[in-house]
Design a protein around this motif. Structure first.
Motif, PDB file in Angstrom:
ATOM      1  N   PHE A   1       1.495  25.238   4.216  1.00 55.70           N
ATOM      2  CA  PHE A   1       1.542  23.780   4.114  1.00 55.70           C
ATOM      3  C   PHE A   1       0.390  23.283   3.261  1.00 55.70           C
ATOM      4  CE2 PHE A   1      -0.918  24.667   7.977  1.00 55.70           C
ATOM      5  CZ  PHE A   1      -2.064  23.904   7.783  1.00 55.70           C
ATOM      6  N   THR A   2       0.599  22.111   2.667  1.00 56.89           N
ATOM      7  CA  THR A   2      -0.436  21.494   1.853  1.00 56.89           C
ATOM      8  C   THR A   2      -0.772  20.117   2.426  1.00 56.89           C
ATOM      9  OG1 THR A   2       1.175  20.533   0.295  1.00 56.89           O
ATOM     10  CG2 THR A   2       0.367  22.755  -0.175  1.00 56.89           C
ATOM     11  N   ASN A   3      -1.745  19.470   1.814  1.00 57.91           N
ATOM     12  CA  ASN A   3      -2.190  18.154   2.268  1.00 57.91           C
ATOM     13  C   ASN A   3      -2.579  17.358   1.039  1.00 57.91           C
ATOM     14  OD1 ASN A   3      -2.806  16.141   4.104  1.00 57.91           O
ATOM     15  ND2 ASN A   3      -4.763  17.011   4.735  1.00 57.91           N
ATOM     16  N   HIS A   4      -2.426  16.042   1.103  1.00 56.27           N
ATOM     17  CA  HIS A   4      -2.623  15.250  -0.111  1.00 56.27           C
ATOM     18  C   HIS A   4      -3.047  13.824   0.192  1.00 56.27           C
ATOM     19  CE1 HIS A   4       1.684  14.550   0.954  1.00 56.27           C
ATOM     20  NE2 HIS A   4       1.352  13.305   0.667  1.00 56.27           N
ATOM     21  N   SER A   5      -3.350  13.105  -0.890  1.00 54.12           N
ATOM     22  CA  SER A   5      -3.791  11.709  -0.786  1.00 54.12           C
ATOM     23  C   SER A   5      -2.686  10.716  -1.099  1.00 54.12           C
ATOM     24  CB  SER A   5      -4.942  11.452  -1.766  1.00 54.12           C
ATOM     25  OG  SER A   5      -4.469  11.534  -3.116  1.00 54.12           O
ATOM     26  N   ASP A   6      -1.671  11.146  -1.874  1.00 52.49           N
ATOM     27  CA  ASP A   6      -0.643  10.247  -2.396  1.00 52.49           C
ATOM     28  C   ASP A   6      -1.276   9.112  -3.200  1.00 52.49           C
ATOM     29  OD1 ASP A   6       1.990   9.536  -2.854  1.00 52.49           O
ATOM     30  OD2 ASP A   6       2.209   8.375  -1.005  1.00 52.49           O
ATOM     31  N   TYR A   7      -2.413   9.386  -3.844  1.00 47.16           N
ATOM     32  CA  TYR A   7      -3.093   8.372  -4.640  1.00 47.16           C
ATOM     33  C   TYR A   7      -2.078   7.634  -5.519  1.00 47.16           C
ATOM     34  CZ  TYR A   7      -5.982   6.397  -8.334  1.00 47.16           C
ATOM     35  OH  TYR A   7      -6.568   5.535  -9.234  1.00 47.16           O
ATOM     36  N   MET A   8      -2.033   6.293  -5.528  1.00 50.48           N
ATOM     37  CA  MET A   8      -3.006   5.330  -5.063  1.00 50.48           C
ATOM     38  C   MET A   8      -2.723   4.806  -3.649  1.00 50.48           C
ATOM     39  SD  MET A   8      -3.200   3.150  -8.645  1.00 50.48           S
ATOM     40  CE  MET A   8      -4.288   1.855  -8.002  1.00 50.48           C
ATOM     41  N   VAL A   9      -1.842   5.429  -2.899  1.00 47.48           N
ATOM     42  CA  VAL A   9      -1.581   4.965  -1.537  1.00 47.48           C
ATOM     43  C   VAL A   9      -2.847   5.085  -0.697  1.00 47.48           C
ATOM     44  CG1 VAL A   9      -0.218   5.357   0.550  1.00 47.48           C
ATOM     45  CG2 VAL A   9       0.869   5.488  -1.698  1.00 47.48           C
ATOM     46  N   THR A  10      -3.550   6.219  -0.807  1.00 46.74           N
ATOM     47  CA  THR A  10      -4.897   6.341  -0.250  1.00 46.74           C
ATOM     48  C   THR A  10      -5.792   6.893  -1.360  1.00 46.74           C
ATOM     49  OG1 THR A  10      -4.713   8.611   0.609  1.00 46.74           O
ATOM     50  CG2 THR A  10      -3.925   6.836   2.038  1.00 46.74           C
ATOM     51  N   PRO A  11      -7.107   6.785  -1.202  1.00 49.91           N
ATOM     52  CA  PRO A  11      -8.007   7.273  -2.250  1.00 49.91           C
ATOM     53  C   PRO A  11      -7.824   8.761  -2.530  1.00 49.91           C
ATOM     54  CG  PRO A  11      -9.175   5.807  -0.773  1.00 49.91           C
ATOM     55  CD  PRO A  11      -7.837   6.051  -0.147  1.00 49.91           C
ATOM     56  N   LEU A  12      -8.133   9.164  -3.750  1.00 49.79           N
ATOM     57  CA  LEU A  12      -7.871  10.525  -4.203  1.00 49.79           C
ATOM     58  C   LEU A  12      -8.630  11.570  -3.374  1.00 49.79           C
ATOM     59  CD1 LEU A  12      -6.269  11.974  -6.418  1.00 49.79           C
ATOM     60  CD2 LEU A  12      -8.256  11.739  -7.908  1.00 49.79           C
ATOM     61  N   ASP A  13      -9.887  11.403  -3.195  1.00 50.74           N
ATOM     62  CA  ASP A  13     -10.850  12.124  -2.358  1.00 50.74           C
ATOM     63  C   ASP A  13     -10.318  13.300  -1.519  1.00 50.74           C
ATOM     64  OD1 ASP A  13     -13.048  12.806  -0.874  1.00 50.74           O
ATOM     65  OD2 ASP A  13     -13.487  10.769  -0.220  1.00 50.74           O
ATOM     66  N   PRO A  14     -10.297  14.544  -2.043  1.00 47.20           N
ATOM     67  CA  PRO A  14      -9.787  15.673  -1.268  1.00 47.20           C
ATOM     68  C   PRO A  14     -10.577  15.970   0.007  1.00 47.20           C
ATOM     69  CG  PRO A  14      -9.878  16.237  -3.602  1.00 47.20           C
ATOM     70  CD  PRO A  14     -10.622  14.943  -3.436  1.00 47.20           C
ATOM     71  N   LEU A  15     -11.887  15.724  -0.014  1.00 49.41           N
ATOM     72  CA  LEU A  15     -12.675  16.006   1.180  1.00 49.41           C
ATOM     73  C   LEU A  15     -12.347  15.043   2.310  1.00 49.41           C
ATOM     74  CD1 LEU A  15     -16.016  16.926  -0.561  1.00 49.41           C
ATOM     75  CD2 LEU A  15     -14.599  18.451   0.825  1.00 49.41           C
ATOM     76  N   PHE A  16     -11.875  13.862   1.968  1.00 48.59           N
ATOM     77  CA  PHE A  16     -11.424  12.953   3.019  1.00 48.59           C
ATOM     78  C   PHE A  16     -10.142  13.487   3.656  1.00 48.59           C
ATOM     79  CE2 PHE A  16      -9.451   9.067   4.745  1.00 48.59           C
ATOM     80  CZ  PHE A  16     -10.504   8.604   5.521  1.00 48.59           C
TER      81      PHE A  16
ATOM     82  N   VAL B   1       0.808  -1.207   0.000  1.00 45.16           N
ATOM     83  CA  VAL B   1       0.000   0.000   0.000  1.00 45.16           C
ATOM     84  C   VAL B   1       0.848   1.266   0.000  1.00 45.16           C
ATOM     85  CG1 VAL B   1      -0.219   0.116   2.521  1.00 45.16           C
ATOM     86  CG2 VAL B   1      -2.046   1.050   1.064  1.00 45.16           C
ATOM     87  N   SER B   2       2.068   1.193   0.490  1.00 41.64           N
ATOM     88  CA  SER B   2       2.962   2.353   0.486  1.00 41.64           C
ATOM     89  C   SER B   2       3.526   2.647  -0.897  1.00 41.64           C
ATOM     90  CB  SER B   2       4.130   2.105   1.439  1.00 41.64           C
ATOM     91  OG  SER B   2       4.943   1.039   0.964  1.00 41.64           O
TER      92      SER B   2
END
Length: 585
Positions: free
Chosen positions: A476-491, A191-192
């Motif tokens: 600072f920013t925040n991200h999903s690292d898709y496909m490590v976690t789902p793309l979904d910005p609201l998550f 998953v990483s």
């Protein structure tokens, strides 16, 4: 309940593409009306009213309406002020009580994975997939093999594998896979995305056997009492397996670039990132840009193994050219904390993946190589985006940056991707040098409990320390690292605000931030990360009309429910590029 938006099945690309093609005339998420008022040379193409407007511009709070002209925000203000800009051909977009924000800007994901991963098996645990044990993994692989019409010798790839979620409490081995797939090379990607488990045919394909040495910065788990690879390989040892994964055909890649954009647009993203791009992939993107295939903006990070090739592209792609931009160079400094390969100054509390005690992880890029890479990137006039998960690797980067900061100029905005387990003194250096930590708060949910076990509360609770960064005035920013976690910005907004783990534990209560701060990390500060704050990130006059419409307001809803908000529509430069298929006018 969120309608499976976080369950990453790649078939959604096809659905989204159909939706995009059907969006040119009518939007389901808002009513579009032809205007018939007085014409004006400054008339708007589109006027948006009837809902909450979150501008992310502190000078333009709580307006009633937005005017759009030629793909840009023409004006923001009261209904009366905006209606004065109506002309004979002005259209109207009625929000019907919904919420509109700046389009989401992807601070870090892997667009190329969306392009390449058609035909891969989803081996993720709930809620991303359905895997609970090794039998489920085998079942998902068998189902994908049937879908792919797998023939002997064909490769079979799975993604999302996470040993920490399996009932057996152990890694899959080559033996588990060989029993079912004796004639096919099989790779199940951790998953990483920093390693994988291979079966015997896959090991044969990359010439790994009992005599293969473990490369520096790599890990090969061996059979107990022997030296034959057991299945799991990570970091530099995994690179040959990555290279061996078959590429899709040129035509399929061209089609998938369109499908991937549809998928990103369905998540409200108007600027996407490819988190590491090999030069051969960049050539494909260039061809797509020249064909006019990009309707979203794509910022790519060139591979640090190919700096000279990318330096030659700087003149043409320093700014968006046909929707394509070379944002900088990606350097992969260390591994992953959930894979226990991130490089720490203090040891993990548990053993390494191969059973070592007092394990701190290892650098992929050590001090001398980091010096050379940073000097090369800065010297070429490019920006550095450095993957550094843990504090020992961040020390290496900071030391190199301090040596060569003059080459980067006064506004380098060097990005430290993930910046997950860092120290307060390192945050202060980020502020001092204008560096951008691209945080990854989704870890609080997916691996927060694992991090507490592996690192202890003190380190685990300082995961992605957004509140501390905000106090220092850091962008600072925040991200999903898709496909490590789902793309979904609201998550990602939800995890930054709540920091709840899978078991409901708050991972670092003192580092929780407000919904507005969390939205800023994926809009205005994400634009700042790319040096695009003057054209993106807020609903402000003169900026691009990149917009997303939601069925709920993240600033007023119960913070725990933010992850349930649905994307209703996405606009790029004032043009509809996604509309939710179930949205009603």
């Amino acid at each position: 309940m969120k309608k499976n938006r976080r369950r990453v099945h790649l078939s959604i690309f096809i659905t989204c593409a159909v939706i995009v093609l059907g969006c040119a005339q009518v939007t389901d998420s808002a009513q579009l009306i032809q205007g018939d008022s007085n014409s004006s040379t400054a008339a708007a193409d589109l006027i948006i009213t009837g809902g909450a407007i979150i501008t992310m511009d502190t000078m333009l709070e709580s307006p009633d309406a937005i005017a759009v002209r030629d793909g840009e925000i023409l004006a923001v203000g009261s209904t009366e002020e905006i209606e004065a800009l109506r002309g004979d051909h002005t259209e109207s977009l009625e929000l019907q009580g919904r919420t509109i924000l700046p389009g989401f800007i992807d601070a870090h994901s892997h667009f190329s994975m969306a392009v390449n991963a058609m035909g891969w098996a989803n081996l993720s645990a709930v809620p991303v997939g359905n895997v609970k044990d090794i039998a489920d993994i085998i079942g998902e692989l068998q189902a994908q093999a049937q879908t792919n019409k797998l023939a002997p010798g064909d490769w079979l790839i799975g993604y999302g594998y996470d040993q920490d979620t399996l009932d057996e409490g152990r890694h899959v081995t080559r033996d588990d896979i060989d029993t079912i797939f004796p004639n096919n090379p099989v790779i199940i990607i951790h998953v990483s995305f920093h390693g994988a488990v291979l079966n015997s045919k896959a090991f044969e394909a990359i010439d790994y056997d009992a005599d293969t040495p473990t490369p520096d910065g790599g890990l090969i788990v061996r059979r107990e009492g022997g030296s034959e690879p057991l299945g799991l390989i990570m970091e530099t040892a995994w690179f040959p397996a990555v290279a061996a994964i078959p590429s899709v055909s040129p035509k399929q890649r061209a089609d998938n670039i369109k499908l991937a954009q549809a998928f990103y647009a369905s998540n409200g993203i108007t600027t996407a990132q490819d988190g590491i791009t090999h030069y051969r992939e960049f050539l494909d993107y260039k061809a797509a840009a020249k064909r006019g295939d990009f309707y979203l903006d794509l910022a790519v990070l060139g591979s640090y193994a190919e700096i000279p090739q990318f330096a030659q592209e700087k003149a043409s792609y320093a700014h968006y050219n046909g929707g394509l931009k070379l944002a900088g160079i990606k350097i992969v400094g260390d591994g992953s904390p959930q894979g226990k390969t991130a490089f720490f100054t203090k040891p993990y509390l548990t053993q390494s993946p191969s059973g070592e005690s007092d394990w701190r992880g290892e650098p992929i890029v050590g001090p001398a190589e980091m010096d050379a890479l940073i000097a090369s990137v800065y010297g070429a006039g490019l920006r550095a985006f450095v993957h550094a998960n843990a504090d020992a690797e961040v020390d290496i980067l900071l030391n190199s940056h301090k040596k060569y900061a003059a080459l980067a100029g006064e506004d380098s905005r060097t990005v430290i991707i993930h910046s997950q387990f860092i120290r307060q003194d390192q945050l202060e250096d980020f502020a001092r040098y204008g560096m951008v930590p691209a945080f990854f708060s989704n870890h609080a949910y997916y691996w927060g409990d694992v991090h507490v076990e592996n690192l202890g509360e003190e380190r685990a609770f300082f995961l992605s320390p957004m509140k501390s960064a905000a106090k220092l005035g850091i962008h600072f920013t925040n991200h999903s690292d898709y496909m490590v976690t789902p793309l979904d910005p609201l998550f990602t907004v939800w995890t930054a605000v709540n920091r709840l783990s899978r078991t409901g534990r708050v991972i670092g209560p003192d580092e929780r931030i407000s919904p507005r701060q969390a939205l800023k990390a994926i809009t205005l500060d994400a634009a700042w990360q790319y040096g695009e704050e003057n054209s993106k990130g807020s609903i402000s006059p003169g900026k691009l009309a990149d917009l997303v419409i939601l069925d709920g307001n993240p600033l007023t809803i119960d913070p725990v429910a933010i992850k349930n908000i649905q994307i209703m529509a996405t606009y790029k430069k004032g043009k509809l590029v996604y509309s939710a298929p179930t949205a009603a006018p």
